[in-house]
Motif scaffolding. Structure first.
Motif, mmCIF file in Angstrom:
data_model
loop_
_atom_site.group_PDB
_atom_site.id
_atom_site.type_symbol
_atom_site.label_atom_id
_atom_site.label_comp_id
_atom_site.label_asym_id
_atom_site.label_seq_id
_atom_site.Cartn_x
_atom_site.Cartn_y
_atom_site.Cartn_z
ATOM 1 N N ASP A 103 41.732 37.645 28.458
ATOM 2 C CA ASP A 103 42.427 36.956 29.554
ATOM 3 C C ASP A 103 43.915 37.312 29.631
ATOM 4 O O ASP A 103 44.779 36.455 29.866
ATOM 5 N N VAL A 155 42.030 42.415 29.711
ATOM 6 C CA VAL A 155 41.894 41.561 30.897
ATOM 7 C C VAL A 155 40.618 40.730 30.846
ATOM 8 O O VAL A 155 40.631 39.506 31.071
ATOM 9 N N LEU A 156 39.478 41.376 30.543
ATOM 10 C CA LEU A 156 38.181 40.711 30.660
ATOM 11 C C LEU A 156 37.807 39.884 29.435
ATOM 12 O O LEU A 156 37.122 38.875 29.552
ATOM 13 N N SER A 207 35.261 45.957 41.193
ATOM 14 C CA SER A 207 34.524 45.825 39.937
ATOM 15 C C SER A 207 34.894 46.980 39.013
ATOM 16 O O SER A 207 35.436 48.000 39.452
ATOM 17 N N PRO A 208 34.616 46.864 37.686
ATOM 18 C CA PRO A 208 34.916 47.962 36.773
ATOM 19 C C PRO A 208 34.260 49.280 37.175
ATOM 20 O O PRO A 208 34.875 50.348 37.061
ATOM 21 N N THR A 210 30.236 46.664 27.023
ATOM 22 C CA THR A 210 31.508 45.955 26.917
ATOM 23 C C THR A 210 32.606 46.947 26.515
ATOM 24 O O THR A 210 32.351 47.985 25.907
ATOM 25 N N GLN A 262 30.667 48.183 31.557
ATOM 26 C CA GLN A 262 29.720 47.217 32.114
ATOM 27 C C GLN A 262 28.477 47.069 31.243
ATOM 28 O O GLN A 262 27.928 45.975 31.111
ATOM 29 N N THR A 278 41.627 44.739 40.211
ATOM 30 C CA THR A 278 40.559 43.779 39.909
ATOM 31 C C THR A 278 40.864 42.395 40.473
ATOM 32 O O THR A 278 40.004 41.765 41.104
ATOM 33 N N ASP A 279 42.095 41.898 40.284
ATOM 34 C CA ASP A 279 42.427 40.532 40.694
ATOM 35 C C ASP A 279 42.765 40.421 42.173
ATOM 36 O O ASP A 279 42.332 39.492 42.859
ATOM 37 N N LEU A 297 40.925 46.974 30.175
ATOM 38 C CA LEU A 297 39.844 46.081 30.581
ATOM 39 C C LEU A 297 39.452 45.133 29.453
ATOM 40 O O LEU A 297 39.088 43.973 29.705
#
Length: 427
Positions: A51, A47-48, A260-261, A178, A175, A254-255, A44
């Motif tokens: 990118d 990804v978050l 959501s996480p 981070t 969430q 997710t995509d 995560l």
């Protein structure tokens, strides 16, 4: 309801009264919670925060698993020559603490990059190889052989409980704090594990005495013994294709599915619930159908629900329900498989070859995963996420075909004695 048979073995939980196993189990259990957070937090973070796309996710998974391909066999040869493998496990825990703690430190200094994540994953992977090739020696030193199945059931239960608590907590921590700061808890768990392992007082098997590297001894033993050899091939195939799913699952969920996480963490947690069910059932399954058939049944139970993952689609409640069903059934199956297979392998491998053969097993099991990760990333970018998930699913389902001709279906109980090391040369 019938009364308990007085000849039945004592319940697995009774093993926790034995100090050596209790400390070993504690070290194992506490670090697993942190591991489960890492499984979610590092991808995560990529990804978050950075990118990362399919190719980067494939490389991230690959570098974490590459040490298993490169280091497991030489690491096993080294471990067999050591008198105190437990000390090496403590060093591994301390090293993993430093590596994982570096991620939140770098993020706090605004210096976190994909390169940092690659290096961290490689370092943790290398130290994990050291931990694993020593682990079975320490396990055998704290537990009598007739309790291997029960001990593995407790360890699998811990793994499953961590799979329940870890992703849910990890999703929430990601969430709130981070992703990098969610790794602080994982780093601390390695310290606790090191303390527990350091307090064990148990006599390990003496170091092996042999000339040269002794690496070929392990290969000769595996190729000379058909049943464990085909079991290892089946596990390697399952690992390769399951990696297709694991590598892209976070990105896919997710995509493409829009989870959501926090919801993703709950989906991961259901896998742990299935594992808890499987760990509870495994000793009874082994006693009812036999050790080898339990391995085969567990492999089938792990792989057959996987097609539900690429089939998932539609409204979010339906997606979550389908993924949760796949996770629960697979978690139950893999727990039964792991408990039965690990117990069989610890019992059948001679102590003088244990780490070297486990190095071969780690190479075949974990070493194929970087290949699967890179292929998943490449195919995910070229074909799309869902078609790539189907490739992993079909391959995983077919992996059970290795086990059917292996002779496992005839293995009812733990071997009375390890398969002879000399058999590797003479068989």
């Amino acid at each position: 309801m019938t009364a308990a048979d007085p000849r039945d073995p004592p319940p697995p939980a009774g093993l926790l009264r034995e100090r050596g196993f209790r400390l070993y189990w504690s070290a194992h259990s506490i670090s697993l919670i942190g591991d489960e957070i890492t499984i979610l937090a590092i991808p995560l973070a990529a990804v978050l925060l950075l990118d990362a796309g399919p190719a980067e996710m494939g490389r991230l998974t690959a570098v974490a698993l590459l040490p298993s391909l490169l280091l497991s066999i030489p690491g096993g040869a080294w471990a067999d020559r050591q008198a105190n493998r437990r000390r090496a496990m403590v060093v591994s825990d301390l090293g993993r603490f430093a590596a994982v703690a570096s991620v939140p430190a770098a993020y706090a200094m605004d210096a976190l990059t994909m390169t940092h994540l690659y290096v961290t994953e490689f370092a943790v992977g290398a130290l994990t190889v050291l931990f694993r090739v020593c682990n079975h020696h320490v396990y055998a030193s704290v537990l009598a052989s007739d309790r291997y199945v029960d001990g593995n059931a407790l360890l699998s239960g811990s793994r499953s409980a961590a799979a329940v608590a870890g992703p849910g907590a990890g999703g929430g921590l990601v969430q709130v704090l981070t992703a990098p700061f969610a790794l602080v808890l994982d780093a601390v768990t390695y310290l606790v594990s090191a303390v527990c392992l350091g307090r064990i007082r148990a006599e390990e098997a003496p170091p092996a005495r042999h000339e040269g590297t002794g690496l070929t001894d392990a290969f000769r033993w595996v190729t000379a013994h058909r049943t464990p050899g085909l079991l290892i091939a089946g596990v390697a195939t399952l690992s390769l294709f399951h990696t297709f799913l694991a590598t892209l699952f976070v990105l896919y969920a997710t995509d493409e599915l829009g989870l959501s996480p926090g919801v993703l963490g709950l989906v991961f947690a259901v896998f742990g619930l299935g594992g808890l069910a499987g760990a509870s059932l495994a000793p009874h399954v082994v006693r009812r159908i036999g050790l080898g058939p339990a391995v085969i049944a567990g492999c089938a139970g792990f792989s057959l629900p996987l097609p539900l993952v690429p089939l998932a689609g539609g409204p979010t409640p339906l997606v979550v329900t389908v993924l949760a069903a796949a996770q629960f059934a697979s978690g139950c199956g893999v727990a039964v498989m792991d408990i039965a297979a690990n117990s069989y392998l610890i019992a059948v491998i001679p102590a003088t070859l244990r780490s070297r053969v486990m190095g071969v097993i780690q190479t075949s099991n974990f070493g194929v995963r970087p290949v699967g990760a890179v292929l998943a990333g490449t195919l995910g970018a070229a074909l799309g996420l869902r078609p790539t998930m189907w490739i992993g699913t079909v391959g995983a389902v077919l992996s059970v075909l290795w086990l059917l001709p292996s002779g496992l279906r005839y293995v009812r109980d733990l071997p009375a004695a390890p398969a002879s090391p000399a058999g590797a040369a003479a068989a």
